[in-house]
Write a protein that holds these residues in place. Structure first.
Motif, mmCIF file in Angstrom:
data_model
loop_
_atom_site.group_PDB
_atom_site.id
_atom_site.type_symbol
_atom_site.label_atom_id
_atom_site.label_comp_id
_atom_site.label_asym_id
_atom_site.label_seq_id
_atom_site.Cartn_x
_atom_site.Cartn_y
_atom_site.Cartn_z
ATOM 1 N N ASP A 62 0.822 -1.158 -0.099
ATOM 2 C CA ASP A 62 0.062 0.084 -0.091
ATOM 3 C C ASP A 62 0.875 1.194 -0.113
ATOM 4 N N GLN A 66 1.083 4.005 -3.163
ATOM 5 C CA GLN A 66 0.485 5.293 -2.813
ATOM 6 C C GLN A 66 1.777 6.514 -3.561
ATOM 7 N N THR A 70 1.869 9.006 -6.859
ATOM 8 C CA THR A 70 2.367 10.447 -6.727
ATOM 9 C C THR A 70 3.376 10.576 -7.961
ATOM 10 N N HIS A 206 3.323 12.391 3.478
ATOM 11 C CA HIS A 206 2.746 11.093 3.920
ATOM 12 C C HIS A 206 1.465 11.384 4.781
#
Length: 512
Positions: A62, A66, A70, A206
């Protein structure tokens, strides 16, 4: 696999302490516990260890995914051709004969940055492939199960994240966009190197904390087909309650959500509860039970950004005190996580998002105030901006041509990114608290619903045209339900305007 000490005994347990990782048979367990003495010891079965390792790999995946989103989005955003086409017409007469050599260098720089970003994506894919291999090995019973468990237990998740993040931050500090700085146009020939400026992207922040090794990853559980309550209607929830087809209303604004946004929803936090409802524009309502130990404050404000990030700010807590907390909603954990703080605790305030800031406008502190502030979603810092001209509670606040308009009582103000300016209203009107509003084209915005000074629900709709700091408002149509908007954020999607509409009987989605 048989125990090294008791060769006739199968290995059934393992100590997953970071400095141990010793496989154990039943006879070894008691002895091993005594050997640890005061040291921290974690003896679990092979089955439990396998499950925990699988969860850890899923969490790592995960995290990398992510970061890949980006990286990929920035890779796709680099657009040299768009820059040329949009800027060339404006400066053609003075620039066209001198631009070729400069843009050639610009192209080379953008291509170099693109190759760097592609390499980062490939590195992230490589890590994912290695994690998938470990996960596949864990799911298959084989003689290497203990070896694989030890490898996963010793995986430094934070180190892995920091290593990839460092590469990502370096890349995000590179060139992403181009623009022409007008102040140097007149001196272009002698100042060619100053004319073109580059915008750089702020480092990725984050939103999810990296879990400690072996910590269980909590998943959100949507509950479909919500039963009838005071807030929501049964079966066809959020059905359209208004659909305007008028020739004098022209919605010509880009969709609110970014094309890359995977979470295009309308969120609603239920006050004095721990429930989040979301509407997904397909007629479905999802209900999420938040895993928090506090109730959603009353008179709070919530907002979702163009990229799908959901925030909750301020309000009045269960102790009847105004709250200064800013929370970010973590979808993976179905939890609100504190990410910042309002400078001034407030409730019943206006809210609007103008990248990368969330603006909190006036409200109750407990008296009505003119105070305004903004929270930077990239740095998680709040800062004061200039006070507006008139105090208000529950004002209507909306973005208009990259500026902010605030409507309350008999005043309309414009924030031009530097100061507040009072706009002149052609015909004297009274606007209502808890109204909703949105820009619908380059010259017009719309305001509807709300509560009057006697707390009576209103159904008026104003079409407002802004021309040289003067606003002409026309009362064009009434709403089918008289009510204000407790969550006043509006959304443009496919030239329709959506907003959550709460009445005492039900909550619906309104679109224009």
């Amino acid at each position: 696999m048989y125990c090294e000490t008791h060769q006739n005994q199968l290995v059934t347990n393992i100590c997953i302490s970071q400095n141990c990782m010793h496989p154990l048979c039943p006879d070894c367990v008691i002895t091993h516990i005594n050997d640890h003495k005061q040291d921290k010891m974690q003896v679990v079965s092979i089955v439990v260890a396998k499950q925990k390792c699988q969860r850890k790999i899923e969490l790592a995946r995960d995290l990398i995914e992510q970061q890949m989103i980006t990286s990929q989005s920035h890779l796709n955003e680099i657009s040299f051709q768009e820059f040329v086409e949009t800027q060339k017409k404006y400066i053609r007469d003075r620039l066209i004969t001198y631009i070729d050599e400069t843009l050639s260098n610009v192209t080379d720089k953008l291509e170099f940055n693109k190759l760097n970003n592609q390499k980062i994506v490939e590195d992230q894919k490589s890590v994912l492939q290695e994690l998938d291999g470990l996960l596949k090995s864990l799911r298959q019973s084989n003689d290497h199960i203990v070896e694989n468990i030890i490898r996963v237990c010793q995986l430094d998740l934070k180190g892995l994240s920091d290593s990839l993040q460092k590469k990502l931050d370096i890349e995000l500090g590179q060139v992403r966009h181009l623009n022409i700085d007008d102040q140097y146009v007149n001196d272009f020939i002698s100042s060619i190197n100053k004319l073109i400026k580059f915008d750089v992207c702020a480092p990725f922040v984050h939103r999810d904390k990296v879990a400690e090794p072996m910590i269980e990853n909590l998943q959100m559980s949507p509950i479909k087909n919500v039963n009838n309550t005071d807030y929501y209607t049964p079966q066809k929830v959020f059905s359209p309650i208004a659909n305007y087809h008028r020739q004098d209303i022209e919605i010509n604004v880009a969709n609110y959500f970014s094309n890359k946004c995977k979470q295009q929803i309308l969120p609603f936090f239920k006050s004095d509860d721990t429930i989040l409802y979301t509407y997904n524009f397909k007629g479905n309502l999802d209900k999420y039970q938040l895993k928090n130990d506090f109730l959603i404050p009353k008179y709070h404000q919530s907002i979702i950004t163009q990229h799908g990030d959901i925030y909750l700010l301020g309000g009045v807590d269960s102790n009847n005190k105004r709250n200064s907390n800013i929370y970010y909603y973590e979808p993976v954990n179905c939890k609100l996580v504190r990410c910042g703080q309002l400078i001034l605790p407030r409730s019943s305030f206006g809210i609007v998002y103008l990248h990368p800031h969330i603006y909190s406008i006036t409200g109750l502190v407990p008296q009505m105030t003119t105070n305004c502030e903004r929270y930077n979603t990239m740095t998680n810092k709040s800062e004061q901006i200039q006070d507006c001209l008139f105090p208000s509670a529950s004002p209507t606040v909306l973005c208009f041509n990259n500026q902010i308009i605030k409507i309350s009582n008999q005043q309309i103000e414009l924030w031009d990114q530097k100061i507040w300016i009072q706009l002149q209203i052609k015909d004297k009107l009274t606007f209502f608290a808890n109204s909703a509003g949105s820009q619908i084209n380059a010259q017009q915005f719309i305001i509807f619903g709300g509560y009057d000074e006697r707390d009576q629900q209103m159904d008026q709709t104003f079409l407002c045209t802004l021309d040289n700091h003067e606003v002409n408002c026309q009362n064009i149509q009434t709403l089918p339900y008289r009510e204000g908007f407790w969550n006043p954020q509006t959304f443009i999607k496919d030239k329709k305007l959506y907003v959550l509409h709460r009445s005492k009987q039900k909550t619906n989605i309104m679109f224009i």
